[in-house]
Design an enzyme around this catalytic site. Sequence first.
Site, short mmCIF file in Angstrom:
data_model
loop_
_atom_site.label_atom_id
_atom_site.label_comp_id
_atom_site.label_asym_id
_atom_site.label_seq_id
_atom_site.Cartn_x
_atom_site.Cartn_y
_atom_site.Cartn_z
N ARG A 70 57.49 95.69 104.25
CA ARG A 70 57.72 96.23 103.09
C ARG A 70 57.09 94.64 102.12
O ARG A 70 56.60 94.58 101.33
CB ARG A 70 58.41 97.13 102.01
CG ARG A 70 60.49 95.56 102.22
CD ARG A 70 61.57 96.66 101.48
NE ARG A 70 62.63 95.79 101.46
CZ ARG A 70 63.36 95.51 102.31
NH1 ARG A 70 63.18 95.97 103.09
NH2 ARG A 70 64.87 93.91 101.80
N THR A 74 64.53 86.61 106.74
CA THR A 74 63.89 85.18 106.85
C THR A 74 64.33 84.83 107.08
O THR A 74 63.95 83.06 107.65
CB THR A 74 63.01 85.26 105.53
OG1 THR A 74 64.33 84.91 104.94
CG2 THR A 74 62.23 85.68 104.81
N ASN A 103 77.42 90.79 107.27
CA ASN A 103 77.29 92.34 107.03
C ASN A 103 75.97 93.38 107.60
O ASN A 103 75.31 92.52 107.65
CB ASN A 103 75.89 91.28 105.85
CG ASN A 103 74.29 92.07 105.27
OD1 ASN A 103 75.03 94.02 105.26
ND2 ASN A 103 73.42 92.15 104.48
N ALA A 135 77.08 96.27 98.39
CA ALA A 135 76.52 94.91 97.42
C ALA A 135 77.57 94.45 96.34
O ALA A 135 78.66 95.31 96.21
CB ALA A 135 75.33 95.54 96.75
N ASN A 136 77.84 93.14 96.95
CA ASN A 136 78.79 92.65 96.16
C ASN A 136 80.11 92.37 96.23
O ASN A 136 80.86 91.50 95.75
CB ASN A 136 78.60 92.39 94.47
CG ASN A 136 77.03 92.15 94.27
OD1 ASN A 136 76.31 91.31 94.18
ND2 ASN A 136 77.20 93.28 93.46
N ASP A 143 69.61 85.86 103.82
CA ASP A 143 69.86 84.84 101.99
C ASP A 143 70.80 85.91 100.66
O ASP A 143 71.41 84.63 100.62
CB ASP A 143 68.79 84.63 101.80
CG ASP A 143 67.90 83.54 102.98
OD1 ASP A 143 68.66 82.29 103.68
OD2 ASP A 143 66.54 83.40 103.45
#
Length: 531
Positions: A305, A236, A133, A168-169, A192
Site C-alpha cells: 500500500r 521500515t 506487536n 492498538a495503544n 516504528d
Amino acid sequence: MGAPGSAEPLRSELWVKQQRCAVSLEPARALLRWWRSPGSGADACSVPVSEIITVEETEAQGKHYATGRWQRMEKPFSFTVHCVKRARHHRWKWAQVTFWSSDEQLCHRWLQTLRELLARLTCRPKHLLVFINPFGGKGQGKRIYERKVAPLFSLASITTDIVVTEHANQAKETLYEIDLDKYDGLVCVGGDGMFSEVLHGLIGRTQRNAGVDQNHPRATLVPSPLRIGIIPAGSTDCVCYSTVGTNDAETSALHIIVGDSLPMDVSSVHHNSTLLRYSVSLLGYGFYGDLIKDSEKKRWMGLARYDFAGVKTFLSHHYYEGTVSFLPAQHTVGSPRDRKPCRAGCFVCRQSKRQLEEEQKKALYGLENTEVEEWQVICGKFLAINATNMSCACPRSPRGLSPAAHLGDGSSDLILIRKCSRFDFLRFLVRHTNQCDQFDFSFVEVYRVKRFQFTSKHVEDEDSDLTERGKQRFGQICIDNPSCCCPASGSSWNCDGEVLHSPSIEVRVHCQLVQLFARGIEENPKQEPHS
C-alpha cells in the site's frame, strides 16, 4: 599476575583452538587481549570488557585433540567468554572464545576477575518490560523475539516481563498503569508504530508523575530515567536504522545487553493548546501527509500500500498554500548542509546541548532578550513541508531525508519544497536514494529550528463560505483527475506514520528527552576476529 579485584593487569599463557596464546586483561583500560604468537603483537585480538556479554566455566571433559600438547594435557580446564563481534554494515554478532589451561586454579582466577569487572558495569539492565506487536510489519515480531532475542537475554541473565499486545495503544495504556520502578528499561518488538506507542506511554507517565501539563505548548517536559530498546520487526524501522545503522534484531539485542545509552530529541505537536502527538522522526505535510492518509485506506494491500499510495500521491501533484513561522536553532554548532552526520559520541549533540542550556539560563534570569524578534515567517505554495529530528534513514534511503540531522542537538531540520514541476519533484525524490545533495534545488529550502508553526491558507480563509465552496469544487476535480496539478484545500500531517488531521500545528523540540539502548552509528567500526 595480578590478584582478583586489583587494578593490576592479569597475564597468562592460555590455549585458544589448539594454539598457545599470551592473554592479557588490563582493568585500567578494561580490555581483554590475546595473541596467537606469544611475545609479539602479531595476530592480536581484543574485546573491551564493556562488550563482554558473560563469562562461564566450560565443561572440558570429552574433548580430544589428535596432535600437539593437547595429548599430554591430562585434565584440561576452560572458560568461555561470550562477547560482541562486529560484522559488516554496522551489525553486531554474538561470538564465543574458549580459553584452555591445565591449571584449574588459573582458570578460576580468570573467571573471578572477569566476573568482578562485569559486575562493576552498573549501566546494564537486569529486568526489562518487553512489548511485542505480533501484527506489525510481516507479523514476525513474536518469532523474531523468541528465536533471536530471548536466548541472548537469557545468556546475559536478564529477566523479562512480556506483554504481547492485542490491540492498538495497549502498550501506552499499560505504561500508564503498571509499576515501572522495578524495571531497568523497556523493550518494544515491532516497527516504528510500536516504538511510538511505548514512547507516548513513557513520556505521558513521566509527565503525569511530575505534575506537568502536556497540553501546554511551552511546558518544560521531564526526562524519564528509563531507556527504550527497539527490536526491529516492522516495515521500515526508521528509528532503529537511524540510531544503530541497521535493522538487525541481534544487533539491537546486544546493544540492550551491554547497556548502551543514546539521548534523543522529541518534538511535541500541539493544536489550540492541545497535545496531538510526539514525534521523533518525520513530521510531514503535503506529499508525505497525503501518502500516509491514502495508505491507511488500503491496509488490505499489506506493505504494497505504501508504494501504491506513493505513486498515486506523486501523480496527483497537489500543492498547499500556507504560512510557516519558525525559530532558528542558534544554539546548534552544525547546519543541515554541512555533510557531518550524527555518529556515536557525537560532538555536535554534546556541544549543542551545552549551548542550549546556557541560552535557557540567560533567558530564565533575563540576561538577554527572548524569542520575540527571532521568528522568521515564510508564506508560499508547498508540495511538501517536512520536519526531521533524525536523518530518517532506512534501507530504501540509506542517507535519509536529512543526512546531517542530529539525534540530540535540540533541533529539527525544517525542509520546505515549494511548488515545482513533476519532473523537478521526481529529481528531488530520487536524490534520497543516492549520494547527491537533495537540498541543492532552487525550490528546496532547509532550516535548523527549535520551534515552528504552520497555518494552512485553507484555515485562514475558512470564514469565507464562497471561497470555501469554490475550493471544495476544485478539490473534487483533483480527486477525480489525480494527474492534474492544482491547489488542494488542505493536507494532513504524517507524524511518525500516524495521521494528524489538524493542518495548523505548533511544534517544539525537547532536547534529549528520552534515552535509547543504543550508542549511535559507529564511524567505520573495526572488525576484529574473536576466534
